[in-house]
Design an enzyme around this catalytic site. Sequence first.
Site, PDB file in Angstrom:
ATOM      1  N   CYS A 193      17.273  31.631  20.720  1.00 14.27           N
ATOM      2  CA  CYS A 193      16.767  32.917  21.184  1.00 14.27           C
ATOM      3  C   CYS A 193      16.367  32.893  22.643  1.00 14.27           C
ATOM      4  CB  CYS A 193      15.618  33.391  20.315  1.00 14.27           C
ATOM      5  SG  CYS A 193      14.205  32.284  20.371  1.00 14.27           S
TER       6      CYS A 193
ATOM      7  N   GLY B 222      40.794  33.920  48.580  1.00 17.47           N
ATOM      8  CA  GLY B 222      40.213  34.145  49.899  1.00 17.47           C
ATOM      9  C   GLY B 222      39.020  33.267  50.240  1.00 17.47           C
TER      10      GLY B 222
ATOM     11  N   LYS C  91      47.689  26.966  42.348  1.00 18.45           N
ATOM     12  CA  LYS C  91      48.799  27.382  43.208  1.00 18.45           C
ATOM     13  C   LYS C  91      49.917  26.355  43.172  1.00 18.45           C
ATOM     14  CE  LYS C  91      47.393  29.566  46.910  1.00 18.45           C
ATOM     15  NZ  LYS C  91      46.622  29.521  48.163  1.00 18.45           N
TER      16      LYS C  91
ATOM     17  N   ARG D 110      50.056  33.852  39.760  1.00 16.68           N
ATOM     18  CA  ARG D 110      48.878  33.420  39.007  1.00 16.68           C
ATOM     19  C   ARG D 110      48.529  34.523  38.022  1.00 16.68           C
ATOM     20  NH1 ARG D 110      45.192  34.017  44.274  1.00 16.68           N
ATOM     21  NH2 ARG D 110      45.174  36.251  44.407  1.00 16.68           N
TER      22      ARG D 110
ATOM     23  N   ASN E 209      14.371  28.555  26.788  1.00 14.47           N
ATOM     24  CA  ASN E 209      13.690  28.718  28.083  1.00 14.47           C
ATOM     25  C   ASN E 209      12.593  27.675  28.203  1.00 14.47           C
ATOM     26  OD1 ASN E 209      15.299  30.946  28.217  1.00 14.47           O
ATOM     27  ND2 ASN E 209      13.650  32.435  28.007  1.00 14.47           N
ATOM     28  N   ASP E 210      11.705  27.658  27.206  1.00 14.35           N
ATOM     29  CA  ASP E 210      10.633  26.672  27.243  1.00 14.35           C
ATOM     30  C   ASP E 210      11.172  25.256  27.067  1.00 14.35           C
ATOM     31  OD1 ASP E 210       7.958  27.563  27.758  1.00 14.35           O
ATOM     32  OD2 ASP E 210       8.215  28.904  26.043  1.00 14.35           O
TER      33      ASP E 210
ATOM     34  N   TYR F 236      23.367  31.275  14.358  1.00 12.13           N
ATOM     35  CA  TYR F 236      23.507  32.495  15.157  1.00 12.13           C
ATOM     36  C   TYR F 236      22.996  32.272  16.570  1.00 12.13           C
ATOM     37  CZ  TYR F 236      18.480  33.147  14.528  1.00 12.13           C
ATOM     38  OH  TYR F 236      17.125  32.974  14.558  1.00 12.13           O
TER      39      TYR F 236
ATOM     40  N   ARG G 133       8.250  36.866  16.077  1.00 10.91           N
ATOM     41  CA  ARG G 133       7.521  35.718  16.590  1.00 10.91           C
ATOM     42  C   ARG G 133       6.065  36.115  16.814  1.00 10.91           C
ATOM     43  NH1 ARG G 133       8.587  33.317  22.387  1.00 10.91           N
ATOM     44  NH2 ARG G 133       7.476  35.197  22.988  1.00 10.91           N
TER      45      ARG G 133
ATOM     46  N   HIS H 143      40.721  42.746  50.446  1.00  7.83           N
ATOM     47  CA  HIS H 143      39.671  41.822  50.024  1.00  7.83           C
ATOM     48  C   HIS H 143      38.617  42.524  49.175  1.00  7.83           C
ATOM     49  CE1 HIS H 143      35.847  39.621  50.554  1.00  7.83           C
ATOM     50  NE2 HIS H 143      36.621  38.565  50.392  1.00  7.83           N
TER      51      HIS H 143
ATOM     52  N   ARG I 182      48.237  25.352  52.592  1.00  5.49           N
ATOM     53  CA  ARG I 182      47.518  26.313  51.751  1.00  5.49           C
ATOM     54  C   ARG I 182      46.581  25.606  50.776  1.00  5.49           C
ATOM     55  NH1 ARG I 182      52.204  29.516  48.756  1.00  5.49           N
ATOM     56  NH2 ARG I 182      50.612  31.163  48.702  1.00  5.49           N
TER      57      ARG I 182
ATOM     58  N   SER J 189      14.492  28.195  15.408  1.00  4.84           N
ATOM     59  CA  SER J 189      15.148  28.959  16.461  1.00  4.84           C
ATOM     60  C   SER J 189      14.856  28.248  17.780  1.00  4.84           C
ATOM     61  CB  SER J 189      14.610  30.385  16.483  1.00  4.84           C
ATOM     62  OG  SER J 189      15.187  31.078  17.564  1.00  4.84           O
TER      63      SER J 189
ATOM     64  N   MET K 129      38.924  29.887  50.471  1.00  5.46           N
ATOM     65  CA  MET K 129      39.246  28.770  51.344  1.00  5.46           C
ATOM     66  C   MET K 129      40.358  29.195  52.285  1.00  5.46           C
ATOM     67  SD  MET K 129      38.779  25.702  48.717  1.00  5.46           S
ATOM     68  CE  MET K 129      39.831  26.573  47.608  1.00  5.46           C
TER      69      MET K 129
HETATM   70  P1  ADP Z   1      45.200  32.812  49.412  1.00  5.12           P
HETATM   71  O1  ADP Z   1      44.902  31.777  48.390  1.00  5.12           O
HETATM   72  O2  ADP Z   1      44.030  33.227  50.213  1.00  5.12           O
HETATM   73  O3  ADP Z   1      46.023  33.922  48.860  1.00  5.12           O
HETATM   74  P2  ADP Z   1      47.639  31.669  50.406  1.00  5.12           P
HETATM   75  O4  ADP Z   1      47.728  30.221  50.534  1.00  5.12           O
HETATM   76  O5  ADP Z   1      48.249  32.263  49.196  1.00  5.12           O
HETATM   77  O6  ADP Z   1      46.116  32.083  50.517  1.00  5.12           O
HETATM   78  O7  ADP Z   1      48.306  32.269  51.698  1.00  5.12           O
HETATM   79  C1  ADP Z   1      47.942  33.395  52.396  1.00  5.12           C
HETATM   80  C2  ADP Z   1      49.153  34.228  52.783  1.00  5.12           C
HETATM   81  O8  ADP Z   1      50.124  33.488  53.465  1.00  5.12           O
HETATM   82  C3  ADP Z   1      49.828  34.809  51.569  1.00  5.12           C
HETATM   83  O9  ADP Z   1      50.112  36.155  51.808  1.00  5.12           O
HETATM   84  C4  ADP Z   1      51.088  34.024  51.457  1.00  5.12           C
HETATM   85  O10 ADP Z   1      52.088  34.770  50.885  1.00  5.12           O
HETATM   86  C5  ADP Z   1      51.395  33.624  52.893  1.00  5.12           C
HETATM   87  N1  ADP Z   1      52.127  32.357  52.924  1.00  5.12           N
HETATM   88  C6  ADP Z   1      51.684  31.189  52.459  1.00  5.12           C
HETATM   89  N2  ADP Z   1      52.632  30.228  52.554  1.00  5.12           N
HETATM   90  C7  ADP Z   1      53.711  30.819  53.109  1.00  5.12           C
HETATM   91  C8  ADP Z   1      55.020  30.354  53.437  1.00  5.12           C
HETATM   92  N3  ADP Z   1      55.396  29.113  53.188  1.00  5.12           N
HETATM   93  N4  ADP Z   1      55.875  31.225  53.970  1.00  5.12           N
HETATM   94  C9  ADP Z   1      55.493  32.490  54.197  1.00  5.12           C
HETATM   95  N5  ADP Z   1      54.292  32.995  53.915  1.00  5.12           N
HETATM   96  C10 ADP Z   1      53.397  32.169  53.375  1.00  5.12           C
HETATM   97 MG    MG Z   2       8.634  29.980  24.410  1.00 10.84          MG
HETATM   98 MG    MG Z   3      47.600  33.702  47.833  1.00 11.62          MG
END
Ligand code: ADP
Ligand code: MG
Ligand code: MG
Length: 874
Positions: free
Chosen positions: A829, A101, A22, A336, A766-767, A849, A616, A454, A92, A762, A103
Amino acid sequence: MTKYVYLFSEADQSMRNLLGGKGANLGQMTKLGMPVPQGFTVSTEACTKYYEDGKRINDNIKAQIEDALHATEKIVGKTFGDNENPFLVSVRSGARASMPGMMDTILNLGLNDEAVEGLAKQTNNPRFAYDSYRRFITMFADVVMEIPKSNFEAIFDAKKEEKGIEEDTELEAEDLKEIVEGFKAKFAELNGKPFPQDPKEQLILAVQAVFRSWDNPRANYYRKINNIPYEWGTAVNVQAMVFGNMGDDSGTGVAFTRNPSTGEKEFYGEYLFNAQGEDVVAGIRTPKPISELEKDNPSIYKQFIEISQKLEKHYKDMQDMEFTIEKGKLYMLQTRNGKRTAQAALKIAIDMVDEGLLTEKEALLKVDPKQLDSLLHPQFDPESLKAAKVIATGLNASPGAATGRAVFTAERAAEMAAQGEPVILVRQETSPEDIEGMAVAAGVLTSRGGMTSHAAVVARGMGTCCVAGAGKVKVNEEAKYFEVDGVKYQEGDFISLDGSTGKIYGEQVKTMDATVSGDFATLMEWADKNRALKVRTNADNPRDAKVAYDFGAEGIGLCRTEHMFFEADRIMAMREMIVSKTEEERAKALAKLLPMQREDFVGLYEAMQGYPVTIRYLDPPLHEFLPNEDEEIAELAKEMGLSFEELKGTVEGLEETNPMLGHRGVRLSITYPEIARMQTRAVIEAAIEVNKKGMKVEPEIMIPLVGEVKELKYIKDIVVEVADSIIKEAGVKLNYSVGTMIEIPRAALLADEIAKEAEFFSFGTNDLTQMTFGFSRDDAGKFLADYYDKKVFNNDPFQHVDEKGVGKLMKMAVEGGRETRKDMKMGICGEHGGDPDSVHFCHDINLSYVSCSPFRVPIARLAAAHANIKNPRK
Ligand code: ADP
Ligand code: MG
Ligand code: MG
């Protein structure tokens, strides 16, 4: 002094490892002159340092944060902590690999009781100011203080109910003010202290909380299933807030440069007016399709399209972007490489080559081999589908066909899946707590939320079929049922989902196997052109061999002959052989096995159409074959004309304390050479038989569990004697070779000696893993979980080759073997042969292979191409 904090204007996309995806991309977008609210990134190294320092942010890092904050104030023209014209920021998370989502993020940080008044006055919009404050309190409480959001949602919903309104946007300034009072009281009650009013304190606590969130259970789980190292840490981005909740000329949304579900080249996304951040993703309000922005605000739409096209060209990949419109001005908040379904990944890669944006090699690298898995899973059987009744339709959020029993919680999904039941997780909407359930489910069904909810995003990432936002499905999670048109479906009832059409069936629909065609076939062709490793399959019967051949296998790398005897009508003969006390008895049992083996080998050779087939010799851990029940013993005794007691005594005598290290593999044939004789006869006679029909089979005979060259020589001499006499008698020409598995550490250490007798190697990883670590494969699952929890291991060495230890032995064996035999054929294998990371490693150490289970063949073909593109073999 280490630099831990970077302004966006100092960053670019090359700094991903240091600043997370990010942060690096916010820097890059700034560099490209795009409208990005400015800010700074606290590096992943600061995160590592935070953990090293016993989970605290040291003064040096705090000082660097303060400096960066001042620099940002200058750019933005506002002062942090100023109550008249408050400067608010978002905090963020952002790791090297995207973990959507997993963290936490906090918005509107910097607000307090005074600043909220200032903001209301300054914007002349108290509704907006209090809306921002109540959001901030909720997020701060949740992320920093770990007070569940539900506490605040209850207060919020109560207010809506009191006012008799549906939409959040209908709440007025006064209502929100009251809500904020309620929130603060709740916060103080649960936290024991009032809501912190000092913005600087808020900021440091928030940064710390993001670092801490790297270690939360859902992040740990996500990393484990995606093989992301714990050591990487997360960066933290502190960014000036822009506001999508300032009224109807403001909004927020997400968009993709191409459709992430189908790969179609179309601008794709959703947005909400008068909303902030999470509203779109959380599925609280149902967003509008992005195409409507064109009508609502044509000039912003045009600007956004231009930016997104520029980004796609720049990154040479489909982009997933977050944006916010504040009072008619567009801001870019994130870009991204977008997560996409496997179908979309193929289409996008191929289209981008057609468009001249990518070379074939670059396009190959855009498709994650693991993702192909979802294409190799069953599809609905068209006949069965025709007969099935559609009960409702939702969004086609993630393709695939799924049939299973309805469950309503992630825990229940995990429980039932552990019992081998296919399940479909049905929820109103999913949240990050549900991912374990989503990972084990055949499909996911939600009643709320859009294409970027989500459920949709995570399911696509996992390759799990998902139908989202099916409004007609009324889910009652507590009472464990859902209802459509008055019909109730209870937990355990079968339902089916078509993630490609969004259709929901209230019954079980038959599925059928997948095929490689269309875009998939094209990409596989490119992969084949670009790889150095051959790809074979592990197959014990003609049916699996045929599937693998159709998926592009170039031979069989492992046929486990003992598996040919698991079937009910054969196990008796196998048991007879095992419990035989005299050579005569054993000869009798072996004579029964011979024709079965021969027939199996004929089937395998034919399925492989002349490609090499490695057979084998028997390697049964005895306990898997011995009769356990008295009934079984009695039956066998009768068959063999023995008394029950006598046989029971024999069986007990064969029991081993440690069967994994017991009398199996080559050890068995040293005791009973007649087994190797019988198997050689079957292998050679079958080859002669199919070669008569015009094929050109050259069997590869593989001796398991060798640790000493003399073990191998003893058996090889017998094999050669039997084989040569059969060939001579038949008056034909037949080439065959005799090699060994490298699966005992001693064999790897002495590979140069062993190669004097072995014509190929080969790696039985696993073993080899079991014996190198000294972990019993059968028992390790029980305690390895603790290893992941306590960060002793990042992942399972039985899934990804342990390059450091096991890999060292492998390298040693490759070198040793080729010292003796220059162009010695070498393969792998073990289960690892189908794991993309391990395939990479096998390429790098110059194996000839990899061999994997049939459904992994296409994955291995692509992984082998990736390896060779990144590290071309001379
Ligand atoms: P995630 O990685 O879970 O997408 P983000 O850090 O991207 O979390 O943020 C979650 C939401 O908050 C996103 O929709 C993002 O656009 C919004 N957001 C983050 N920073 C700002 C900001 N500086 N101004 C307005 N909205 C923000
Ligand atoms: Mg074996
Ligand atoms: Mg985001």
